[in-house]
Design a protein around this motif. Structure first.
Motif, mmCIF file in Angstrom:
data_model
loop_
_atom_site.group_PDB
_atom_site.id
_atom_site.type_symbol
_atom_site.label_atom_id
_atom_site.label_comp_id
_atom_site.label_asym_id
_atom_site.label_seq_id
_atom_site.Cartn_x
_atom_site.Cartn_y
_atom_site.Cartn_z
ATOM 1 N N ASP A 62 0.209 -2.657 5.991
ATOM 2 C CA ASP A 62 -0.675 -1.606 6.497
ATOM 3 C C ASP A 62 -0.968 -1.857 7.979
ATOM 4 N N SER A 65 -2.552 1.502 14.347
ATOM 5 C CA SER A 65 -1.893 2.240 15.419
ATOM 6 C C SER A 65 -1.737 1.414 16.681
ATOM 7 N N HIS A 87 2.885 1.079 4.486
ATOM 8 C CA HIS A 87 2.331 2.326 5.011
ATOM 9 C C HIS A 87 2.379 2.266 6.530
ATOM 10 N N GLN A 90 -0.887 5.492 11.262
ATOM 11 C CA GLN A 90 -1.160 6.917 11.355
ATOM 12 C C GLN A 90 -1.441 7.310 12.802
ATOM 13 N N CYS A 91 -1.139 8.584 13.087
ATOM 14 C CA CYS A 91 -1.503 9.143 14.391
ATOM 15 C C CYS A 91 -3.024 9.199 14.481
ATOM 16 N N THR A 92 -3.578 8.800 15.583
ATOM 17 C CA THR A 92 -5.036 8.735 15.735
ATOM 18 C C THR A 92 -5.684 10.105 15.825
ATOM 19 N N GLY A 95 -3.309 12.160 11.959
ATOM 20 C CA GLY A 95 -3.196 11.328 10.778
ATOM 21 C C GLY A 95 -1.815 11.269 10.169
ATOM 22 N N GLN A 96 -0.789 11.879 10.770
ATOM 23 C CA GLN A 96 0.557 11.837 10.219
ATOM 24 C C GLN A 96 1.170 10.450 10.439
ATOM 25 N N ARG A 97 1.969 10.027 9.464
ATOM 26 C CA ARG A 97 2.635 8.728 9.562
ATOM 27 C C ARG A 97 4.056 8.934 10.092
ATOM 28 N N CYS A 110 1.397 11.029 17.921
ATOM 29 C CA CYS A 110 2.758 11.482 17.651
ATOM 30 C C CYS A 110 3.198 12.457 18.738
#
Length: 745
Positions: A62, A65, A87, A90-92, A95-97, A110
């Motif tokens: 985990d 970012s 995992h 995530q984008c700050t 939230g997309q990974r 992203c």
């Protein structure tokens, strides 16, 4: 990379162990492979990942970012490999990974959020948001409006078309994208410097290797490795020949079926010329012919075995000889539509006509016409024995590009203009072919290159040292070289450069000791000689020059004494190598002739390579080699070898010269002899020990002949002949006694 000096094996072991411990079912080998795929094996990335995992307990499964880029790549690779416990960060913002390669106000974001956060600027012309902005007189405009602006275009300096600028030239002109040369890369497959078709993980790949690797596919029908065909209705991995055959079968059956699994693989026919299984390009009267043989036959016509005329030989007679199309009963008669000569290269024209067009385009000035000064060179290139080599030279050689630039600038080409260019092999080659075609006058090139080299070498030296060394080089070394009756050779030019360097080193050494040239004594010179390498005795001519001009006192350096020869071969080996030179047809004729001269008469290699055709005379059925003022009788076998020189090669793009003083061993250009070092390596690869053989031959001649006769016969210095006579334990008194007894008899 792993294995470099900065790579830390302890960090690699810690990261690998951490990866195996945090992910269930992952072996050490798989962990190392995944780390390599994520480029964590690079030292800088490895250190960053090691530090991150040391302070982050859940860094593997985990990551946050703020993790290193290597850790981010590793998390995506692990997830793609099926390890769902990982995992990616995530984008700050959204939230997309996904791959977070940019930094926004809240941290890494992203690509989508980066475009959303970019400040919107409206184009000053079309009013649309300008993502890719360019500045103009109206303000900020988008890339589409800028590309339509006439001010962003200019006429190409080479083709004249008005288009976007791609590269600026030193003369102020610009080149369009079509004329600008593409960046050169070293192909990782073939090692050649070419434009890159693709940049892979291993490095750049040229278009040829890219087509061979990525655009080839094994045909499912015939099994041949061919260019890949896709997008058809019978499958993407069928070659064009099998595809057409299948399409015809499908049309006849009025149904579309897949390739039958029971159909036997198709066997490629055999080329009638090379007897290899290759894709067939033509079916001539001789039979099926592959692409390579067909292209060679059209480009290089021969003499027909029936009509004895020059033609493209596409048929065979009853005895297996090559004949032309009309003699074989066919209407095919490949002839140039421009000049009517046999042979076709491209667009229905022969290689000579295509090369002539390329020469007009390459050497044409601003008006498209070849300057009168370069017309002899253009005529000589157009008359080359192999015009295709000239076409390849014009397309690939740096020297050809330099020649094109000289023709476009419109200035008269002189030696001074070439001297002003940056030195290089291409400048030297252009000068040589211009001299050979009488565009430029001949000069002693090795001697003339010394002064420009002296200017470059002394450019960053102290002013007093520069003045002293320049006067010494110009008024002593170069003056003596110009007055010498013999042309300066490569070894002589290297000796002059070495003496200039030693003189400058001696002046620097004197300054370091707090001494000047007017203060030094013989003790300083002896210390200089005793504390240096083998080059330091070369200070002798410099001290002689300064003493003559009363710059220094009575100081000098001893003259170097020639070391006695120490390398010899036994008589049996000497005779065996001489026999090979005279009778072994497996050795090139130039190596055989040169080796025989060296092994038989002990002539130095550089003197053999400087022999010319007018030094070989035939009189009353016997062949003589003229060395200075005396004739040396050659054995019949050696005379036959000398008659075959110079051997026919394709080293030069210009036609061979028929001058009487032509070199017997020409190099890259027929006006200069072949390089001594490279020729010596060829002799060594042929099993000939030249240095030891020369010493053995000279020792044998010195034992049989007096020094005076040996000096006249081989055109060597009397002192050299006397030393060899001393080595052979002979005396002048023996010669005088022999002559006296002969006169009395």
């Amino acid at each position: 990379m792993k294995g470099s000096a900065d790579f830390r094996p302890d960090a690699w072991a810690r990261v690998t162990a951490r990866l195996v411990a945090d992910i269930d079912g992952l072996s050490v080998e798989a962990a190392e492979r995944l780390l390599t795929d994520a480029r964590v094996n690079r030292p800088k990335t490895l250190n960053a990942v090691d530090c991150y995992l040391a302070i982050t307990p859940g860094g593997v499964c985990d990551p946050d970012s703020a993790c290193p880029r290597g850790m981010m790549r590793l998390s995506h690779i692990l997830l793609a490999a099926g390890y769902t416990t990982v995992h990616p960060p995530q984008c700050t913002q959204c939230g997309q990974r996904s791959a977070l390669t940019n930094v926004g106000p809240s941290g890494r974001i992203c690509e989508h959020c980066l475009r959303a956060n970019r400040p919107t600027v409206l184009c000053a012309r079309c009013g649309k948001p300008a993502l890719h902005r360019r500045n103009s007189a109206d303000g900020v405009v988008c890339s589409n409006c800028y590309s339509r602006d006439p001010s962003s275009k200019a006429p190409c300096h080479r083709c004249g078309r008005v288009g976007h600028r791609r590269r600026r030239l030193p003369c102020g002109g610009v080149l369009c994208p079509a004329c600008a040369p593409r960046p050169q890369h070293t192909c990782v497959e073939c090692g050649k410097d070419r434009p890159a078709q693709s940049i892979t993980e291993n490095g750049p790949i040229c278009s040829t290797c890219y087509s061979r690797i990525n655009m080839s596919w094994s045909c499912a029908a015939c099994g041949a490795l061919r260019r890949r065909k896709s997008g058809g209705n019978v499958g993407p991995h069928i070659c064009g020949i099998c595809r057409r055959a299948l399409r015809n079968d499908v049309q006849k059956a009025s149904t579309r079926t897949a390739l039958p699994a029971s159909r036997p693989p198709r066997v490629a026919p055999i080329c009638v010329f090379c007897r290899r299984q290759r894709p067939i390009m033509n079916r001539w009267p001789a039979g099926p012919v592959c692409k390579v043989c067909a292209k060679r036959a059209r480009s290089y016509p021969g003499i027909c075995g029936t009509c004895q005329q020059s033609a493209v030989l596409i048929g065979l007679n009853d005895h297996g000889g090559r004949i032309c199309g009309p003699c074989a009963g066919a209407s095919l008669d490949y002839r140039c539509r421009n000049c009517g000569q046999a042979g076709m290269h491209a667009n229905g024209r022969c290689s000579r006509c295509v090369t002539a067009q390329l020469l007009d385009a390459a050497l044409g000035g601003h008006d498209g016409q070849i300057p009168d000064q370069l017309r002899p060179l253009a005529d000589a290139l157009a008359a080359a024995p192999d015009p295709r080599s000239v076409a390849v030279w014009l397309a690939r050689s740096d020297a050809a590009r330099l020649l094109r630039t000289l023709a476009e600038c419109g200035e008269t080409v002189t030696h001074d203009l070439l001297d002003a260019l940056p030195p290089g092999r291409q400048v030297n080659y252009i000068r040589e072919i211009l001299v050979r075609t009488s565009v430029l006058p001949m000069r002693n090139e090795r001697l003339e290159r010394l002064e420009p080299w002296l200017d470059r070498y002394l450019a960053d030296q102290p002013a007093d040292h520069t003045l002293m060394v320049r006067n010494y080089a110009v008024w002593y070394l170069l003056h003596r070289a110009r007055r010498s009756p013999r042309p300066l050779v490569t070894a002589g030019a290297a000796r002059i450069r070495r003496r200039v360097r030693v003189a400058l080193e001696f002046l620097t050494w004197c300054d370091a000791r707090g001494r000047s040239l007017t203060d030094i004594d013989q003790g300083d010179v002896d210390t200089w000689l005793a504390t240096g390498d083998w080059r330091r005795p070369e200070v002798r001519p410099f001290l002689h020059w300064t003493t003559q001009r009363r710059i220094t006192g009575a100081v000098s350096a001893p003259a170097p004494k020639p070391a006695p020869p120490s390398v010899f071969i036994d008589e049996a080996t000497h005779l065996e190598q001489l026999h090979r030179c005279l009778h072994d047809d497996g050795i090139d004729v130039d190596l055989r002739a040169a080796g025989a001269l060296i092994l038989l008469y002990g002539i130095a290699t550089w003197r053999v390579l400087n022999l010319r055709r007018n030094q070989v005379h035939t009189r009353d059925g016997e062949t003589f080699l003229v060395l200075r003022d005396h004739e040396l009788l050659l054995p019949p076998q050696l005379a036959d070898l000398m008659a075959q020189l110079p051997r026919s090669t394709r080293r030069s793009t210009l036609p061979d010269s028929d001058a009487s003083d032509r070199l017997l061993f020409p190099g890259r250009t027929p006006d200069r002899p072949v390089d001594t070092g490279g020729f010596g390596k060829r002799l060594k690869r042929s099993g000939l020990t030249i240095r030891a053989g020369k010493n053995t031959a000279l020792l044998g001649l010195a034992a049989e002949l007096p020094a005076a006769v040996l000096a006249d016969l081989l055109a060597i210095d009397v002192g050299t002949a006397t030393r060899w006579a001393t080595y052979a334990k002979t005396e002048w008194n023996d010669y005088i006694a022999a002559r006296t007894s002969g006169d009395n008899g």
